[in-house]
Design a protein around this motif. Structure first.
Motif, mmCIF file in Angstrom:
data_model
loop_
_atom_site.group_PDB
_atom_site.id
_atom_site.type_symbol
_atom_site.label_atom_id
_atom_site.label_comp_id
_atom_site.label_asym_id
_atom_site.label_seq_id
_atom_site.Cartn_x
_atom_site.Cartn_y
_atom_site.Cartn_z
ATOM 1 N N VAL A 189 0.848 -1.199 0.000
ATOM 2 C CA VAL A 189 0.000 0.000 0.000
ATOM 3 C C VAL A 189 0.882 1.246 0.000
ATOM 4 N N GLU A 190 1.968 1.197 0.759
ATOM 5 C CA GLU A 190 2.868 2.354 0.802
ATOM 6 C C GLU A 190 3.505 2.611 -0.562
ATOM 7 N N ASP A 191 3.904 1.523 -1.241
ATOM 8 C CA ASP A 191 4.451 1.691 -2.599
ATOM 9 C C ASP A 191 3.442 2.433 -3.480
ATOM 10 N N HIS A 192 2.196 2.018 -3.365
ATOM 11 C CA HIS A 192 1.143 2.658 -4.164
ATOM 12 C C HIS A 192 0.995 4.131 -3.788
ATOM 13 N N GLN A 193 0.913 4.387 -2.503
ATOM 14 C CA GLN A 193 0.624 5.743 -2.036
ATOM 15 C C GLN A 193 1.768 6.721 -2.280
ATOM 16 N N THR A 194 2.967 6.182 -2.488
ATOM 17 C CA THR A 194 4.105 7.073 -2.750
ATOM 18 C C THR A 194 4.530 7.038 -4.218
ATOM 19 N N SER A 195 3.818 6.296 -5.050
ATOM 20 C CA SER A 195 4.177 6.257 -6.471
ATOM 21 C C SER A 195 3.807 7.586 -7.121
ATOM 22 N N ARG A 196 4.453 7.862 -8.245
ATOM 23 C CA ARG A 196 4.304 9.200 -8.834
ATOM 24 C C ARG A 196 2.887 9.440 -9.336
ATOM 25 N N LEU A 197 2.488 10.708 -9.298
ATOM 26 C CA LEU A 197 1.163 11.091 -9.766
ATOM 27 C C LEU A 197 1.143 11.069 -11.288
ATOM 28 N N ILE A 198 0.099 10.469 -11.848
ATOM 29 C CA ILE A 198 -0.080 10.443 -13.311
ATOM 30 C C ILE A 198 -1.074 11.536 -13.699
ATOM 31 N N SER A 199 -2.313 11.364 -13.265
ATOM 32 C CA SER A 199 -3.312 12.420 -13.389
ATOM 33 C C SER A 199 -4.207 12.221 -12.182
ATOM 34 N N GLU A 200 -4.166 13.175 -11.257
ATOM 35 C CA GLU A 200 -4.823 12.989 -9.956
ATOM 36 C C GLU A 200 -6.312 12.696 -10.121
ATOM 37 N N PRO A 201 -6.817 11.743 -9.354
ATOM 38 C CA PRO A 201 -6.195 11.047 -8.221
ATOM 39 C C PRO A 201 -5.364 9.816 -8.599
ATOM 40 N N PHE A 202 -5.142 9.563 -9.889
ATOM 41 C CA PHE A 202 -4.411 8.343 -10.275
ATOM 42 C C PHE A 202 -2.916 8.505 -10.089
ATOM 43 N N ARG A 203 -2.348 7.513 -9.399
ATOM 44 C CA ARG A 203 -0.909 7.375 -9.293
ATOM 45 C C ARG A 203 -0.459 6.266 -10.241
ATOM 46 N N LEU A 204 0.838 6.077 -10.340
ATOM 47 C CA LEU A 204 1.383 5.091 -11.283
ATOM 48 C C LEU A 204 0.703 3.729 -11.137
ATOM 49 N N TYR A 205 0.542 3.276 -9.893
ATOM 50 C CA TYR A 205 0.035 1.907 -9.695
ATOM 51 C C TYR A 205 -1.494 1.814 -9.760
ATOM 52 N N ASP A 206 -2.144 2.911 -10.104
ATOM 53 C CA ASP A 206 -3.567 2.841 -10.455
ATOM 54 C C ASP A 206 -3.751 2.519 -11.929
ATOM 55 N N CYS A 207 -2.658 2.568 -12.681
ATOM 56 C CA CYS A 207 -2.735 2.432 -14.143
ATOM 57 C C CYS A 207 -2.269 1.052 -14.576
ATOM 58 N N SER A 208 -2.907 0.541 -15.633
ATOM 59 C CA SER A 208 -2.551 -0.780 -16.132
ATOM 60 C C SER A 208 -1.249 -0.724 -16.921
ATOM 61 N N LEU A 209 -0.793 -1.906 -17.294
ATOM 62 C CA LEU A 209 0.480 -2.048 -17.991
ATOM 63 C C LEU A 209 0.322 -1.778 -19.476
ATOM 64 N N GLU A 210 1.443 -1.582 -20.137
ATOM 65 C CA GLU A 210 1.478 -1.648 -21.596
ATOM 66 C C GLU A 210 2.264 -2.916 -21.920
ATOM 67 N N SER A 211 1.653 -3.786 -22.704
ATOM 68 C CA SER A 211 2.179 -5.144 -22.825
ATOM 69 C C SER A 211 2.242 -5.608 -24.267
ATOM 70 N N ASP A 212 3.081 -6.607 -24.489
ATOM 71 C CA ASP A 212 3.129 -7.325 -25.755
ATOM 72 C C ASP A 212 2.653 -8.748 -25.500
ATOM 73 N N GLY A 213 1.770 -9.233 -26.380
ATOM 74 C CA GLY A 213 1.307 -10.606 -26.215
ATOM 75 C C GLY A 213 -0.040 -10.793 -26.872
ATOM 76 N N ALA A 214 -0.566 -12.005 -26.755
ATOM 77 C CA ALA A 214 -1.857 -12.309 -27.366
ATOM 78 C C ALA A 214 -2.558 -13.394 -26.568
ATOM 79 N N ALA A 215 -3.883 -13.359 -26.640
ATOM 80 C CA ALA A 215 -4.714 -14.390 -26.011
ATOM 81 C C ALA A 215 -5.859 -14.711 -26.967
#
Lengths: 382, 137
Positions: A189-215
């Motif tokens: 939780v602390e990692d999340h709460q101290t991660s950088r702000l992306i667009s408030e209230p979203f921090r880095l760990y509120d955002c999904s990944l950018e990935s390569d792959g297929a399903a």
């Protein structure tokens, strides 16, 4: 006419999920598709219906690569992150109408190595209004638009960033049990709460990944699926819901209500189950807040109570509603939700590995995309 | 290349030209259905109330209240990089529709739902002026 359990998921397939590849989305998509077809015990030439995601591969690519002699049905469901689950409804209709027997859903992307997600939005016709009226002011990416939705929810209902952190941390814990997850370190939780702000209230760990792959997933007529390689996972019901003002969130009457709210009661009704019957749920998680809002819109709690609902381990593996047992878009990979369908089927087959929910019989999967479109499918172990 | 030209710009069409022309003259104009009177935004061809395609343009008062907001810190677009962090506010216009724009001279820490604001104007190119959200006084 009821479509309940007329079709089943007969096969699932994935590639390794990565952050960095020199492979093409087409090649990744074909690999996942072949894996899903083999998992079902079918030959690529048995596929007579195809719903590709529309990026990476089109129906013609499958005809060319698989040597399909008579492709009887093809369609796309252009709803962004809701496309994969919406295509279940589309496949169900096509199969039940007698058009075809085995519909392949395939989704591959190079979201990390190719065009990054934020950059592609402006070129999509469904975002024309945003492109003309909001992007010039700097509202470029979904993160910024969804952030304002989350802010409104927080102001109206007292939802906090700590609630969002719970979703990120729980999802990461699940990813650590999955050998095909790209995030491999614990998140606090602390990692999340101290991660950088992306667009408030979203921090880095509120955002999904950018990935390569297929399903990929194969949907088959239920009476045929019963005789294939794997235990059939029946589609009890599936549907899609479009929000008011789908092309401009800004104009939406209720910013805190997503498209899935419109189809939730319908799909639960058609499936003939209640929220309490759901053993496991794969919830589209492009952002933590979108999970919270969908849980409300699906009826697992009242509007405004999503923050309290996700706390106290409720969404963990031993909670009352385990979610995103694979690690989701937040911590496994962003395969636009096709990985959520694959994971739901794994759980209902009992192939969930370390994250298996014991005795999971009924589950649901959601999609969310294009600024608010929603899709929902409820499935049952056969 | 000056930064203003690297920012995304709208595509001017026959449907929206009156809107952009008016902004360039410092006026916020909204579409009103010429049949049923319903005001709609953003500009589009059909009234969703009565399906009439007849439209007239009316000037908005410029008075609005805050509906929601976000402060952006991440450089999603190079054209806005030097302005970070910036605040985007969704406002309810007095006429009943909304608008999304950057703030000028407002402290994001002081924002709240329902707070009165006003629409201002900021020239970007010869053809394009954007609305901005400013203090009501």
């Amino acid at each position: 006419m009821s479509l309940r359990e007329k079709v089943a998921v007969s096969g699932i397939g994935e590639t390794n999920y990565m952050r960095g590849t020199d492979r093409t989305a087409l090649s990744l998509t074909m690999e996942a598709a072949l894996n899903a077809i083999a998992d079902a015990g079918l030959s690529p030439r048995d596929i007579d219906g195809i719903i590709p995601y529309g990026l990476g591969a089109v129906a013609e690519d499958f005809v060319t690569n698989f040597g399909i002699e008579d492709l009887r049905f093809s369609a796309t469901t252009p709803m962004g992150g809701a496309s994969a689950v919406a295509s279940i409804q589309c496949a169900m209709v096509a199969i039940h109408a007698g058009l075809c027997n085995h519909v392949l859903l395939a989704l591959g992307r190079t979201g990390y190595s190719g065009v990054r997600i934020g950059a592609r939005v402006a070129q999509m016709p469904q975002f024309r209004i945003m492109a003309d009226y909001e992007m010039p002011s700097g509202a470029i990416a979904p993160a910024q638009i969804y952030a304002a939705m989350a802010r409104r929810h927080m102001e109206l209902y007292g939802t906090t960033s700590r609630h969002l952190a719970e979703i990120a941390v729980t999802t990461r814990r699940h990813a650590l049990m999955n050998r095909n997850a790209t995030m491999t370190k614990p998140l606090t939780v602390e990692d999340h709460q101290t991660s950088r702000l992306i667009s408030e209230p979203f921090r880095l760990y509120d955002c999904s990944l950018e990935s390569d792959g297929a399903a990929a997933v194969v949907i088959s007529r239920s009476d045929i699926a019963r005789d294939l390689a794997k235990r059939p996972i029946y589609v009890m019901a599936a549907g899609e819901g479009h929000p008011d003002s789908p092309s401009a969130i800004t104009q939406r009457p209720d910013l805190a209500r997503l498209g899935i709210a419109k189809c939730a009661a319908r799909v639960f009704g058609q499936a003939g189950v209640t929220r309490a019957d759901i053993d496991v749920a794969q919830i589209y998680d492009c952002f933590t807040y979108i999970v919270l809002c969908q849980l409300e819109d699906l009826g697992f709690c009242k509007k405004g109570e999503g923050g309290a609902f996700v706390m106290d381990g409720n969404i963990g593996l031993s909670g009352k509603l385990p979610i995103n047992t694979h690690g989701g878009l937040l911590s496994q990979a962003h395969i636009a939700g096709m990985n959520h369908i694959v994971e739901l089927v794994r759980q209902l087959r009992g192939e969930g590995g370390a994250a298996q929910i014991r005795g999971a019989e009924i589950g649901l999967v959601t999609g969310f995309g294009d600024m608010g479109d929603g899709a929902l499918a409820i499935m049952r172990r056969g | 290349m000056p930064e203003s030209t690297t920012k995304p710009l709208p595509e001017i069409t026959a449907d929206n030209k009156p809107y952009w022309d008016a902004l360039s003259e410092g006026r916020l104009m909204l579409q009103r259905c010429a049949q049923c009177g319903k005001i709609r935004h953003y500009p589009r061809p059909v009234c969703d109330g009565c399906w009439s395609m007849k439209v007239e343009w009316v000037q908005a008062s410029g008075l609005a209240t805050v509906h929601s907001w976000t402060v952006t810190h991440h450089p999603f677009h190079q054209g806005f990089k030097t302005e970070l962090p910036f605040t985007l506010v969704t406002v309810d216009l007095e006429e009943g529709v909304r608008l999304n724009a950057q703030t000028r001279g407002l402290d994001p820490a002081q924002l709240g739902i329902g707070q009165p604001v006003r629409i201002g104007f900021e020239r970007v190119t010869d053809a394009i002026t954007l609305p901005v959200i400013v203090s009501p006084v």
